[in-house]
Design a protein around this motif. Structure first.
Motif, PDB file in Angstrom:
ATOM      1  N   ALA A 221      15.208  29.744  18.569  1.00  0.00           N
ATOM      2  CA  ALA A 221      15.787  29.982  19.893  1.00  0.00           C
ATOM      3  C   ALA A 221      14.739  29.952  20.992  1.00  0.00           C
ATOM      4  N   ASN A 222      13.498  30.289  20.669  1.00  0.00           N
ATOM      5  CA  ASN A 222      12.432  30.341  21.671  1.00  0.00           C
ATOM      6  C   ASN A 222      11.391  29.230  21.478  1.00  0.00           C
ATOM      7  N   PHE A 223      11.754  28.219  20.724  1.00  0.00           N
ATOM      8  CA  PHE A 223      10.806  27.141  20.451  1.00  0.00           C
ATOM      9  C   PHE A 223      10.419  26.401  21.724  1.00  0.00           C
ATOM     10  N   GLY A 224      11.384  26.218  22.622  1.00  0.00           N
ATOM     11  CA  GLY A 224      11.098  25.498  23.853  1.00  0.00           C
ATOM     12  C   GLY A 224      10.090  26.199  24.734  1.00  0.00           C
ATOM     13  N   GLU A 225      10.115  27.546  24.753  1.00  0.00           N
ATOM     14  CA  GLU A 225       9.160  28.287  25.573  1.00  0.00           C
ATOM     15  C   GLU A 225       7.728  28.063  25.087  1.00  0.00           C
ATOM     16  N   PHE A 226       7.534  28.074  23.785  1.00  0.00           N
ATOM     17  CA  PHE A 226       6.196  27.816  23.252  1.00  0.00           C
ATOM     18  C   PHE A 226       5.741  26.394  23.602  1.00  0.00           C
ATOM     19  N   CYS A 227       6.636  25.433  23.488  1.00  0.00           N
ATOM     20  CA  CYS A 227       6.262  24.054  23.820  1.00  0.00           C
ATOM     21  C   CYS A 227       5.902  23.918  25.297  1.00  0.00           C
TER      22      CYS A 227
ATOM     23  N   ASP B 177      11.511  20.968  10.515  1.00  0.00           N
ATOM     24  CA  ASP B 177      11.977  21.843   9.427  1.00  0.00           C
ATOM     25  C   ASP B 177      13.114  22.747   9.889  1.00  0.00           C
ATOM     26  N   LEU B 178      12.993  23.273  11.107  1.00  0.00           N
ATOM     27  CA  LEU B 178      14.041  24.155  11.622  1.00  0.00           C
ATOM     28  C   LEU B 178      15.338  23.385  11.855  1.00  0.00           C
ATOM     29  N   CYS B 179      15.236  22.128  12.297  1.00  0.00           N
ATOM     30  CA  CYS B 179      16.442  21.337  12.538  1.00  0.00           C
ATOM     31  C   CYS B 179      17.172  20.986  11.246  1.00  0.00           C
ATOM     32  N   SER B 180      16.491  21.039  10.141  1.00  0.00           N
ATOM     33  CA  SER B 180      17.118  20.771   8.850  1.00  0.00           C
ATOM     34  C   SER B 180      17.267  22.040   8.016  1.00  0.00           C
ATOM     35  N   ASP B 181      17.232  23.200   8.658  1.00  0.00           N
ATOM     36  CA  ASP B 181      17.367  24.467   7.946  1.00  0.00           C
ATOM     37  C   ASP B 181      18.745  24.567   7.310  1.00  0.00           C
ATOM     38  N   SER B 182      18.818  25.361   6.257  1.00  0.00           N
ATOM     39  CA  SER B 182      20.084  25.494   5.531  1.00  0.00           C
ATOM     40  C   SER B 182      21.111  26.324   6.292  1.00  0.00           C
ATOM     41  N   LEU B 183      20.684  27.144   7.237  1.00  0.00           N
ATOM     42  CA  LEU B 183      21.602  27.985   8.017  1.00  0.00           C
ATOM     43  C   LEU B 183      21.986  27.274   9.304  1.00  0.00           C
ATOM     44  N   TRP B 184      23.302  27.216   9.567  1.00  0.00           N
ATOM     45  CA  TRP B 184      23.764  26.489  10.745  1.00  0.00           C
ATOM     46  C   TRP B 184      23.351  27.181  12.036  1.00  0.00           C
ATOM     47  N   GLY B 185      23.180  28.488  12.021  1.00  0.00           N
ATOM     48  CA  GLY B 185      22.774  29.179  13.231  1.00  0.00           C
ATOM     49  C   GLY B 185      21.395  28.746  13.715  1.00  0.00           C
ATOM     50  N   ILE B 186      20.503  28.446  12.790  1.00  0.00           N
ATOM     51  CA  ILE B 186      19.161  27.990  13.165  1.00  0.00           C
ATOM     52  C   ILE B 186      19.224  26.568  13.699  1.00  0.00           C
ATOM     53  N   ARG B 187      20.019  25.724  13.073  1.00  0.00           N
ATOM     54  CA  ARG B 187      20.162  24.354  13.576  1.00  0.00           C
ATOM     55  C   ARG B 187      20.819  24.349  14.950  1.00  0.00           C
ATOM     56  N   LYS B 188      21.754  25.252  15.162  1.00  0.00           N
ATOM     57  CA  LYS B 188      22.405  25.356  16.471  1.00  0.00           C
ATOM     58  C   LYS B 188      21.396  25.781  17.542  1.00  0.00           C
ATOM     59  N   ALA B 189      20.524  26.728  17.211  1.00  0.00           N
ATOM     60  CA  ALA B 189      19.498  27.148  18.168  1.00  0.00           C
ATOM     61  C   ALA B 189      18.556  26.002  18.499  1.00  0.00           C
ATOM     62  N   CYS B 190      18.239  25.170  17.531  1.00  0.00           N
ATOM     63  CA  CYS B 190      17.384  24.000  17.787  1.00  0.00           C
ATOM     64  C   CYS B 190      18.074  23.019  18.728  1.00  0.00           C
ATOM     65  N   ALA B 191      19.373  22.813  18.525  1.00  0.00           N
ATOM     66  CA  ALA B 191      20.100  21.895  19.406  1.00  0.00           C
ATOM     67  C   ALA B 191      20.128  22.401  20.839  1.00  0.00           C
ATOM     68  N   GLU B 192      20.198  23.711  21.009  1.00  0.00           N
ATOM     69  CA  GLU B 192      20.269  24.277  22.346  1.00  0.00           C
ATOM     70  C   GLU B 192      18.955  24.141  23.109  1.00  0.00           C
ATOM     71  N   CYS B 193      17.823  24.133  22.420  1.00  0.00           N
ATOM     72  CA  CYS B 193      16.529  24.038  23.096  1.00  0.00           C
ATOM     73  C   CYS B 193      15.941  22.633  22.994  1.00  0.00           C
ATOM     74  N   PHE B 194      16.733  21.662  22.616  1.00  0.00           N
ATOM     75  CA  PHE B 194      16.213  20.316  22.359  1.00  0.00           C
ATOM     76  C   PHE B 194      15.650  19.679  23.631  1.00  0.00           C
ATOM     77  N   MET B 195      16.294  19.887  24.757  1.00  0.00           N
ATOM     78  CA  MET B 195      15.832  19.266  25.991  1.00  0.00           C
ATOM     79  C   MET B 195      14.444  19.764  26.376  1.00  0.00           C
ATOM     80  N   VAL B 196      14.207  21.080  26.248  1.00  0.00           N
ATOM     81  CA  VAL B 196      12.907  21.646  26.612  1.00  0.00           C
ATOM     82  C   VAL B 196      11.817  21.087  25.705  1.00  0.00           C
ATOM     83  N   VAL B 197      12.119  20.974  24.428  1.00  0.00           N
ATOM     84  CA  VAL B 197      11.145  20.412  23.496  1.00  0.00           C
ATOM     85  C   VAL B 197      10.866  18.951  23.832  1.00  0.00           C
TER      86      VAL B 197
END
Length: 937
Positions: free
Chosen positions: A233-239, A257-277
């Protein structure tokens, strides 16, 4: 200490222990610092503070902790007393009761701000006494205390109260310790969350040297999914803090790795911060690595992941925007402006350089003019820069085939070159088959057909010279021509078969298939023509008897037309040839139209700015099936991000989005149309005046007739849109401005208020005659509105109209308008109208809308007549207008002025007015700031 108070609502039975003997249990509130007052004990205030700060009664200690800020204010004048209080605070922080510690921590930000504002040695005192408390409470066993300390730490950082040394030397080490693999799970999760929030308030060096490696480790935490979710969820801030180099080198593998995580909540968080990354990566990484990754998220098995991905799709596409392609750039104020035109020599050098590096963007012209040039011109310029000389439009006279099979300005071996180029298709390269536009292979096919025809004609001539009687057997049949050409096309199709996964190759295969059918049809037509020609030549010239016989047969053709198809039917050769030719031409035209339609549909969605799959997914957001399988509001998200996508693609690729925009503009959900209405002016800037007039104006007209929720979006930016149109097109909307006066709900006064504000701006777009004929009546109607806010802004509109008329030296129209204002307002039976006239007169004088001699002649007598109005509210504005505006003008202020006596007489009467407000404004110094009287209108 009398003004220091803090209240609590619940009573307490043991108030005597707290030193509040004079208060009873029935009191509504007590003063927190009352325990410092002298009582039956002979203790000093500091002694009394010590007594209750460490009392055995928990309630006493809570009250002391809650009132520490007031206590510090009491002792801030004496340095020694202040130090004693701070030491007491440090000792209280070790209280064993969690509620006391929580109360103390809640006061730390307030105490820190007080020290920052009042103590010269704030950094030292804060670092010595308060920072250790905050850091220690981050590891407190009580959850409430930890949460309070985390919130306090964020407040201290936001206010800039904590130094870099304290962050690096005290806070960060604790966070690193709490995020160790062996740390407690609860502590670890909380520490990761606080670390991710702190990163936006720290410097790049601090994050890179202290937190980066630990963050990478936490992204791969296999035991706690909560940790990975917080990191995602905070990956974009670090980038954003670390920049491009560290992002691509260290963070990108973790993000994959996070975008291919087994939990959908983690993949959803990656999709939400994709633009910042994406903003923190290079264009190459964005295209080659992030784009396929995002496609995987869009096709994720979880609906929530797909929903988040589609919501971020438009924003991710916007990160591909390049000013050299769009021709537009953002200024500091957030507005879009065109980039100055690039010279042709510089652009040609740029294209040559980019070609040598196999850049896929080398074909895009960065100049604004090239962004709006016709598509045919773009194809021609592209062919000139990159294609071989043999690739020329068929309509060019220099490339028309001559009788010898060559072309003017073209060598005889041009056809073999084309053949060689088609053979090169076996080595497929996206650079050769760039996406905008597709290669035009029809020219090559035409050249091949011409060569085949020349060869057939030459062989036919040789055969006829050798044996005239047996030429039918020696001349190759025209049926061989069709398979020969078809084999060439088939060879190209075979070359493209291994690459059918590419959308561009699929489009080429469709074109080639259609061309193959057209070539076969062409060969059949040539076969029929040659057969007729041979039959005529072999029989020689017909005799008169034969001609008469043929004429008789043609006359009886109508009689035998009903005979069975198996029976032979004799008709005239010329008529048969004409009918057959017409039939073949009609069939060929249908085939060509179908082929052209298919090609246009494929090319209309092809571009080279962003990966084609991203654009295809974005265009699919208007599919009704998406609303059922992804998100019911997916069309709204598509409409919201469409200006950003259009800016990224540039106006030269607007054809890719045109159909989607029209679909959204007619969506059944008014929220979708409302979103487009609010952004149509920005889209007009992106597309330019030509595309705006062709594609946006019709949609704009539909929005004008839509619901009020949609119309308000158009109205709020009406001026911004109209100024982009040509004068003749803009003038058409003068007739429709009156329609904004009608709303679905008459109580929606803000709609009319917005109309008045826009009309003030629109005045500059039209001539004074148009303003007088169309805008004047709307302004007068708004001045009679039931809502005072609408009337107030409309009076300013009237003043702007009058200023426009006199600025254009339309004195006759200005005088007519003044007379209309006098009749409508000065002689109004309602006091509100007469009050409005006084306000308008004051605004006219302050804005210098007209010469003062004209004002004195036409408006001043009517204004002076209102000085004796029976309504005080009218006389108040008259007094204000005369004293603060009229008499401040040199024309009236001069003692020799012809109107000075009248003005002084009127002011004298107003100074003796029985109303106190009238007296006040008639004697007020004009330079003194007073309350705004617009509320009286």
């Amino acid at each position: 200490m009398a003004g220091l108070s803090l209240y609590f609502e619940d009573g307490h039975d043991d108030l005597d222990d707290f030193g509040f003997d004079e208060y009873g249990s029935e009191c509504d509130g007590i003063r927190i610092t009352a325990f410092l007052d002298a009582g039956q004990d002979n203790l000093t205030p500091l002694g009394r503070l010590e007594k209750y700060a460490f009392s055995e009664n928990v309630f006493n200690r809570q009250i002391v902790a809650r009132g520490l800020l007031d206590v510090l204010r009491e002792f801030s004048d004496n340095e020694n007393d202040f130090i004693s209080v701070m030491e007491t605070v440090a000792r209280m922080s070790e209280d064993g009761e969690p509620t006391v510690r929580a109360e103390l921590m809640e006061q730390v930000p307030n105490i820190a701000m007080f020290l920052h504002e009042n103590r010269p040695n704030f950094p030292e005192a804060f670092s010595r006494y308060l920072v250790p408390i905050v850091v220690r409470y981050l590891t407190d066993p009580n959850n409430q205390v930890r949460k309070t300390s985390q919130a306090a730490l964020l407040v201290l950082l936001e206010q800039g109260l904590m130094s870099k040394a304290d962050m690096e030397g005290k806070v960060c080490p604790v966070l690193l310790e709490l995020t160790e693999p062996s740390s407690d799970d609860d502590y670890k999760i909380e520490a990761v969350a606080i670390m991710c929030k702190l990163v936006t308030m720290l410097t790049k060096d601090t994050v890179e040297h202290l937190l980066l490696l630990r963050f990478c480790e936490l992204c791969s935490d296999v035991r706690l999914f909560q940790v990975r979710k917080v990191c995602a969820a905070n990956f974009g801030e670090f980038c954003s803090i670390l920049g491009q180099e560290a992002t691509e080198k260290l963070l990108m593998p973790k993000f994959f790795d996070l975008c291919s995580d087994s939990l959908w909540g983690i993949r959803k968080a990656c999709a939400e911060c994709f633009m910042v990354v994406s903003n923190c990566t290079s264009p190459e990484v964005r295209r080659t690595k992030l784009s396929p990754l995002f496609i995987n998220l869009i096709s994720d098995q979880s609906r929530w992941v797909r929903q988040a991905a589609f919501q971020s799709l438009g924003r991710f596409i916007s990160t591909f925007a390049n000013p050299s392609i769009t021709g537009l750039n953002f200024c500091e104020d957030g507005t879009l402006h065109e980039i100055p035109k690039i010279s042709s020599e510089r652009h040609r050098h740029k294209v040559t350089t980019s070609n040598s590096s196999n850049s896929r963007n080398s074909f895009i012209d960065g100049s604004p003019d090239s962004l709006i040039q016709p598509r045919s011109e773009q194809l021609q310029s592209t062919s000139d820069l990159t294609g071989p000389p043999s690739h020329r439009p068929e309509g060019n006279s220099s490339t028309q085939p001559k009788e010898d099979g060559t072309s003017l300005g073209q060598p005889k071996h041009s056809a073999p070159l084309s053949h060689q180029q088609m053979d090169d298709c076996t080595v497929f390269n996206s650079f050769n088959f760039w996406r905008s536009p597709l290669p035009d292979i029809t020219q090559d096919l035409q050249l091949l057909q011409e060569e085949e025809r020349v060869e057939v004609i030459e062989k036919q001539d040789e055969t006829m010279r050798d044996t005239e009687g047996e030429w039918k057997e020696d001349v190759p049949s025209l049926d061989a021509q069709g398979p020969a050409t078809s084999s060439q096309i088939q060879k190209v199709l075979d070359c493209l078969q291994p690459h059918l996964d590419d959308p561009d190759v699929q489009a080429q295969v469709k074109v080639l298939s259609a061309a193959l059918k057209a070539a076969q049809l062409e060969s059949q037509r040539e076969d029929a023509d040659e057969s007729l020609s041979e039959s005529n030549d072999s029989t020689g010239s017909p005799t008169s008897d034969e001609l008469s016989a043929r004429s008789e047969l043609s006359l009886t053709d109508a009689q035998i037309s009903d005979s069975p198809s198996s029976s032979p039917v004799l008709v005239d050769d010329s008529e048969h040839s004409s009918e057959e030719s017409d039939l073949i031409e009609n069939v060929e035209e249908d085939k060509d139209s179908d082929t052209a339609k298919t090609c246009d549909e494929e090319k209309s969605k092809v571009q080279n700015v962003i990966p084609q799959q991203l654009l295809d997914q974005y265009l699919s957001m208007t599919d009704p099936a998406r609303a059922q399988t992804v998100d019911t509001e997916i069309a709204k998200h598509c409409a919201f991000s469409l200006p950003g996508v259009a800016l990224t693609l540039g106006r030269q690729n607007w054809h890719c989005l045109k159909d989607t925009y029209e679909t959204l503009a007619t969506d059944v959900q008014w929220k979708v149309r409302r979103t487009l209405a609010f952004s149509i002016h920005e889209l007009a800037v992106i597309l330019g005046d030509q595309l705006t007039a062709a594609d946006l104006v019709p949609i704009f007209n539909c929005f004008l007739k839509d619901l009020d929720e949609v119309r308000i979006g158009v109205l709020k930016h009406l001026y911004d849109f109209l100024k982009l149109l040509h004068a003749d097109k803009r003038r058409e909307y003068l007739y429709q401005l009156q329609e904004f006066m009608v709303t679905d709900n008459s109580r929606n006064w803000r709609f009319r208020y917005e109309l008045a504000e826009q009309l003030i701006l629109i005045i500059e777009l039209y001539s004074h005659n148009d303003v007088y004929d169309y805008l004047r009546q709307i302004a007068l109607n708004l001045c009679s509105d039931k809502v005072s806010e609408v009337r107030w802004i409309s009076y300013k509109l009237v003043v702007e109209i009058l200023q426009k008329l006199y600025a254009c030296e339309a004195h006759d129209l200005g005088l007519n308008f003044i007379n209309e204002l006098i009749m409508r307002f000065c002689h109004c039976s309602k006091w509100v109208g007469r009050q409005a006239f006084a306000f308008i007169c004051q605004a006219i004088v302050e804005e210098d809308c007209m010469p003062m001699d004209q004002f004195a002649q036409h408006l001043l007598p009517s204004l002076l007549s209102l000085s004796s109005d029976p309504v005080p509210n009218v006389r108040v504005l008259v007094a204000k207008a005369l004293r603060q505006s009229v008499l401040e003008k040199p024309y009236f202020k001069d003692p020799g002025s012809a109107y000075s006596d009248e003005l002084e007489e009127a002011l004298s009467e107003l100074r003796m007015d029985k109303d106190r407000d009238v007296q006040f404004f008639s004697t007020l110094d004009p330079n003194r700031n007073v309350m705004d009287t617009s509320a009286l209108i």
